[in-house]
Design a protein around this motif. Structure first.
Motif, PDB file in Angstrom:
ATOM      1  N   ALA A 196       0.838  -1.204   0.000  1.00  0.00           N
ATOM      2  CA  ALA A 196       0.000   0.000   0.000  1.00  0.00           C
ATOM      3  C   ALA A 196       0.872   1.254   0.000  1.00  0.00           C
ATOM      4  CB  ALA A 196      -0.934  -0.011   1.206  1.00  0.00           C
ATOM      5  N   ASP A 197       1.908   1.271   0.839  1.00  0.00           N
ATOM      6  CA  ASP A 197       2.822   2.420   0.884  1.00  0.00           C
ATOM      7  C   ASP A 197       3.460   2.647  -0.482  1.00  0.00           C
ATOM      8  OD1 ASP A 197       2.253   2.700   3.579  1.00  0.00           O
ATOM      9  OD2 ASP A 197       4.154   1.817   4.268  1.00  0.00           O
ATOM     10  N   TYR A 198       3.904   1.565  -1.116  1.00  0.00           N
ATOM     11  CA  TYR A 198       4.540   1.660  -2.433  1.00  0.00           C
ATOM     12  C   TYR A 198       3.562   2.242  -3.462  1.00  0.00           C
ATOM     13  CZ  TYR A 198       7.267   0.308  -6.549  1.00  0.00           C
ATOM     14  OH  TYR A 198       7.979   0.319  -7.727  1.00  0.00           O
ATOM     15  N   ALA A 199       2.312   1.775  -3.425  1.00  0.00           N
ATOM     16  CA  ALA A 199       1.308   2.270  -4.377  1.00  0.00           C
ATOM     17  C   ALA A 199       1.099   3.773  -4.206  1.00  0.00           C
ATOM     18  CB  ALA A 199      -0.007   1.519  -4.192  1.00  0.00           C
ATOM     19  N   VAL A 200       0.931   4.215  -2.968  1.00  0.00           N
ATOM     20  CA  VAL A 200       0.687   5.631  -2.698  1.00  0.00           C
ATOM     21  C   VAL A 200       1.913   6.465  -3.079  1.00  0.00           C
ATOM     22  CG1 VAL A 200       0.229   7.315  -0.860  1.00  0.00           C
ATOM     23  CG2 VAL A 200      -1.068   5.163  -0.947  1.00  0.00           C
ATOM     24  N   GLU A 201       3.112   5.966  -2.761  1.00  0.00           N
ATOM     25  CA  GLU A 201       4.347   6.668  -3.138  1.00  0.00           C
ATOM     26  C   GLU A 201       4.469   6.814  -4.654  1.00  0.00           C
ATOM     27  OE1 GLU A 201       7.488   4.313  -1.397  1.00  0.00           O
ATOM     28  OE2 GLU A 201       6.764   4.751   0.628  1.00  0.00           O
ATOM     29  N   ASN A 202       3.796   5.929  -5.383  1.00  0.00           N
ATOM     30  CA  ASN A 202       3.873   5.953  -6.849  1.00  0.00           C
ATOM     31  C   ASN A 202       2.596   6.469  -7.501  1.00  0.00           C
ATOM     32  OD1 ASN A 202       6.591   4.698  -7.849  1.00  0.00           O
ATOM     33  ND2 ASN A 202       6.003   3.565  -6.015  1.00  0.00           N
ATOM     34  N   GLY A 203       1.849   7.291  -6.768  1.00  0.00           N
ATOM     35  CA  GLY A 203       0.762   8.047  -7.380  1.00  0.00           C
ATOM     36  C   GLY A 203      -0.640   7.492  -7.263  1.00  0.00           C
ATOM     37  N   VAL A 204      -0.823   6.352  -6.598  1.00  0.00           N
ATOM     38  CA  VAL A 204      -2.173   5.825  -6.412  1.00  0.00           C
ATOM     39  C   VAL A 204      -2.796   6.542  -5.206  1.00  0.00           C
ATOM     40  CG1 VAL A 204      -3.558   3.763  -5.939  1.00  0.00           C
ATOM     41  CG2 VAL A 204      -1.499   3.588  -7.365  1.00  0.00           C
TER      42      VAL A 204
ATOM     43  N   GLN B  54      -6.310  -2.673   1.664  1.00  0.00           N
ATOM     44  CA  GLN B  54      -5.317  -3.604   2.212  1.00  0.00           C
ATOM     45  C   GLN B  54      -5.988  -4.854   2.769  1.00  0.00           C
ATOM     46  OE1 GLN B  54      -2.095  -2.173   4.731  1.00  0.00           O
ATOM     47  NE2 GLN B  54      -2.683  -0.063   4.228  1.00  0.00           N
ATOM     48  N   ASP B  55      -5.415  -6.000   2.443  1.00  0.00           N
ATOM     49  CA  ASP B  55      -5.816  -7.279   3.045  1.00  0.00           C
ATOM     50  C   ASP B  55      -4.586  -7.861   3.741  1.00  0.00           C
ATOM     51  OD1 ASP B  55      -6.626  -9.831   3.756  1.00  0.00           O
ATOM     52  OD2 ASP B  55      -6.493 -10.611   1.713  1.00  0.00           O
ATOM     53  N   PRO B  56      -4.429  -7.589   5.050  1.00  0.00           N
ATOM     54  CA  PRO B  56      -3.270  -8.088   5.774  1.00  0.00           C
ATOM     55  C   PRO B  56      -3.393  -9.558   6.165  1.00  0.00           C
ATOM     56  CG  PRO B  56      -4.646  -6.797   7.239  1.00  0.00           C
ATOM     57  CD  PRO B  56      -5.273  -6.722   5.868  1.00  0.00           C
ATOM     58  N   ASN B  57      -4.504 -10.193   5.779  1.00  0.00           N
ATOM     59  CA  ASN B  57      -4.722 -11.607   6.113  1.00  0.00           C
ATOM     60  C   ASN B  57      -4.644 -12.511   4.889  1.00  0.00           C
ATOM     61  OD1 ASN B  57      -5.234 -11.082   8.927  1.00  0.00           O
ATOM     62  ND2 ASN B  57      -7.160 -10.172   8.251  1.00  0.00           N
ATOM     63  N   GLY B  58      -4.091 -11.992   3.796  1.00  0.00           N
ATOM     64  CA  GLY B  58      -3.952 -12.772   2.570  1.00  0.00           C
ATOM     65  C   GLY B  58      -2.685 -13.619   2.622  1.00  0.00           C
ATOM     66  N   ILE B  59      -2.679 -14.579   3.522  1.00  0.00           N
ATOM     67  CA  ILE B  59      -1.458 -15.359   3.782  1.00  0.00           C
ATOM     68  C   ILE B  59      -1.142 -16.363   2.679  1.00  0.00           C
ATOM     69  CG2 ILE B  59      -1.542 -15.042   6.275  1.00  0.00           C
ATOM     70  CD1 ILE B  59      -2.791 -17.926   6.359  1.00  0.00           C
ATOM     71  N   ASN B  60      -2.118 -16.634   1.814  1.00  0.00           N
ATOM     72  CA  ASN B  60      -1.877 -17.475   0.638  1.00  0.00           C
ATOM     73  C   ASN B  60      -2.925 -17.118  -0.413  1.00  0.00           C
ATOM     74  OD1 ASN B  60      -4.278 -18.999   1.182  1.00  0.00           O
ATOM     75  ND2 ASN B  60      -3.132 -20.308   2.585  1.00  0.00           N
ATOM     76  N   THR B  61      -2.828 -17.729  -1.570  1.00  0.00           N
ATOM     77  CA  THR B  61      -3.697 -17.368  -2.690  1.00  0.00           C
ATOM     78  C   THR B  61      -5.173 -17.583  -2.352  1.00  0.00           C
ATOM     79  OG1 THR B  61      -1.899 -17.940  -4.204  1.00  0.00           O
ATOM     80  CG2 THR B  61      -4.101 -17.784  -5.156  1.00  0.00           C
ATOM     81  N   ILE B  62      -5.491 -18.709  -1.735  1.00  0.00           N
ATOM     82  CA  ILE B  62      -6.899 -18.973  -1.386  1.00  0.00           C
ATOM     83  C   ILE B  62      -7.404 -17.910  -0.414  1.00  0.00           C
ATOM     84  CG2 ILE B  62      -8.441 -20.583  -0.190  1.00  0.00           C
ATOM     85  CD1 ILE B  62      -6.824 -22.872  -1.483  1.00  0.00           C
ATOM     86  N   ALA B  63      -6.625 -17.603   0.621  1.00  0.00           N
ATOM     87  CA  ALA B  63      -7.039 -16.590   1.599  1.00  0.00           C
ATOM     88  C   ALA B  63      -7.259 -15.238   0.928  1.00  0.00           C
ATOM     89  CB  ALA B  63      -5.992 -16.478   2.709  1.00  0.00           C
ATOM     90  N   SER B  64      -6.407 -14.888  -0.020  1.00  0.00           N
ATOM     91  CA  SER B  64      -6.560 -13.598  -0.701  1.00  0.00           C
ATOM     92  C   SER B  64      -7.916 -13.495  -1.392  1.00  0.00           C
ATOM     93  CB  SER B  64      -5.436 -13.404  -1.725  1.00  0.00           C
ATOM     94  OG  SER B  64      -4.194 -13.254  -1.077  1.00  0.00           O
ATOM     95  N   PHE B  65      -8.363 -14.560  -2.033  1.00  0.00           N
ATOM     96  CA  PHE B  65      -9.667 -14.521  -2.698  1.00  0.00           C
ATOM     97  C   PHE B  65     -10.812 -14.597  -1.690  1.00  0.00           C
ATOM     98  CE2 PHE B  65      -7.024 -15.488  -6.353  1.00  0.00           C
ATOM     99  CZ  PHE B  65      -7.558 -14.618  -7.282  1.00  0.00           C
ATOM    100  N   LYS B  66     -10.658 -15.398  -0.639  1.00  0.00           N
ATOM    101  CA  LYS B  66     -11.702 -15.462   0.400  1.00  0.00           C
ATOM    102  C   LYS B  66     -11.905 -14.101   1.048  1.00  0.00           C
ATOM    103  CE  LYS B  66     -11.686 -20.259   2.002  1.00  0.00           C
ATOM    104  NZ  LYS B  66     -11.359 -21.140   3.142  1.00  0.00           N
ATOM    105  N   ASN B  67     -10.834 -13.318   1.159  1.00  0.00           N
ATOM    106  CA  ASN B  67     -10.896 -12.023   1.832  1.00  0.00           C
ATOM    107  C   ASN B  67     -11.321 -10.889   0.905  1.00  0.00           C
ATOM    108  OD1 ASN B  67      -9.877 -13.417   4.022  1.00  0.00           O
ATOM    109  ND2 ASN B  67      -7.794 -12.707   3.751  1.00  0.00           N
ATOM    110  N   THR B  68     -11.474 -11.169  -0.375  1.00  0.00           N
ATOM    111  CA  THR B  68     -11.853 -10.132  -1.346  1.00  0.00           C
ATOM    112  C   THR B  68     -13.370 -10.054  -1.438  1.00  0.00           C
ATOM    113  OG1 THR B  68      -9.799 -10.435  -2.583  1.00  0.00           O
ATOM    114  CG2 THR B  68     -11.633  -9.423  -3.763  1.00  0.00           C
ATOM    115  N   GLU B  69     -13.874  -8.831  -1.409  1.00  0.00           N
ATOM    116  CA  GLU B  69     -15.320  -8.609  -1.483  1.00  0.00           C
ATOM    117  C   GLU B  69     -15.890  -9.277  -2.725  1.00  0.00           C
ATOM    118  OE1 GLU B  69     -18.179  -4.793  -2.322  1.00  0.00           O
ATOM    119  OE2 GLU B  69     -16.349  -4.449  -1.161  1.00  0.00           O
ATOM    120  N   PRO B  70     -16.890 -10.150  -2.544  1.00  0.00           N
ATOM    121  CA  PRO B  70     -17.452 -10.862  -3.703  1.00  0.00           C
ATOM    122  C   PRO B  70     -18.191  -9.924  -4.659  1.00  0.00           C
ATOM    123  CG  PRO B  70     -18.556 -11.523  -1.647  1.00  0.00           C
ATOM    124  CD  PRO B  70     -17.517 -10.499  -1.298  1.00  0.00           C
ATOM    125  N   GLY B  71     -18.370 -10.405  -5.879  1.00  0.00           N
ATOM    126  CA  GLY B  71     -19.185  -9.686  -6.850  1.00  0.00           C
ATOM    127  C   GLY B  71     -18.451  -8.686  -7.703  1.00  0.00           C
TER     128      GLY B  71
END
Length: 168
Positions: free
Chosen positions: A75-83, A90-107
């Motif tokens: 997130a810091d890198y994105a903001v430093e680069n103009g986002v 931020q999803d600080p609980n995306g410990i693996n690929t499956i978790a990253s998708f489970k933690n992403t808002e559906p739809g």
């Protein structure tokens, strides 16, 4: 052309150039190593690719998913680069690929940002969780340990299938 293990799952959904990717709601940037003073080469390439998507109007927001220090460093890198900070989730609980998708808002529709060796598995997981998703390959340089990553990916595919279809 995209190649590698598991491409039978995702070839038609994989793009090599950010400009060619269709517009989606968000870019989901999957985590990798982040060090106290910098992102790993792999993670920086993922972030640079995601920022290209954002700057090019392909997505409205970036979802940065990884362990706690990974997500905040991304997130810091994105903001430093103009986002805009408001456009970074931020999803600080995306410990693996499956978790990253489970933690992403559906739809929402997604552009998944990762390296070529990882993208087929990531898109398979996206489909499992009913996301409308395509992927963009974030390989901007040759990686010293790529053979190790590919070996690890073979094992990760087996673990993913176990986690999705057996362990549930």
């Amino acid at each position: 052309a995209a190649s590698g293990i598991g491409n039978f799952m995702a070839q038609e959904q994989m793009y090599e150039v950010a400009e060619e990717v269709p517009e989606k709601d968000s870019a989901l940037v999957l985590g990798a190593a982040a060090y106290p003073s910098r992102l790993s080469d792999i993670l920086q390439d993922r972030m640079d690719t995601a920022i290209e998507l954002y700057d090019g109007g392909k997505v409205q927001r970036l979802i940065v998913s990884g362990g706690e220090n990974e997500a905040s460093s991304m997130a810091d890198y994105a903001v430093e680069n103009g986002v805009l900070e408001a456009d970074v989730v931020q999803d600080p609980n995306g410990i693996n690929t499956i978790a990253s998708f489970k933690n992403t808002e559906p739809g929402q529709s997604l552009i998944v940002v990762t390296q070529e060796y990882h993208l087929p598995r990531a898109l398979f997981v996206a489909g499992h969780f009913d996301f409308e998703a395509v992927g963009v390959i974030a390989d901007k340089q040759p990686y010293t340990d790529i053979k190790q990553y590919r070996k690890r990916e073979f094992l990760a595919i087996s673990k993913m299938l176990w986690d999705l279809y057996v362990a549930n």
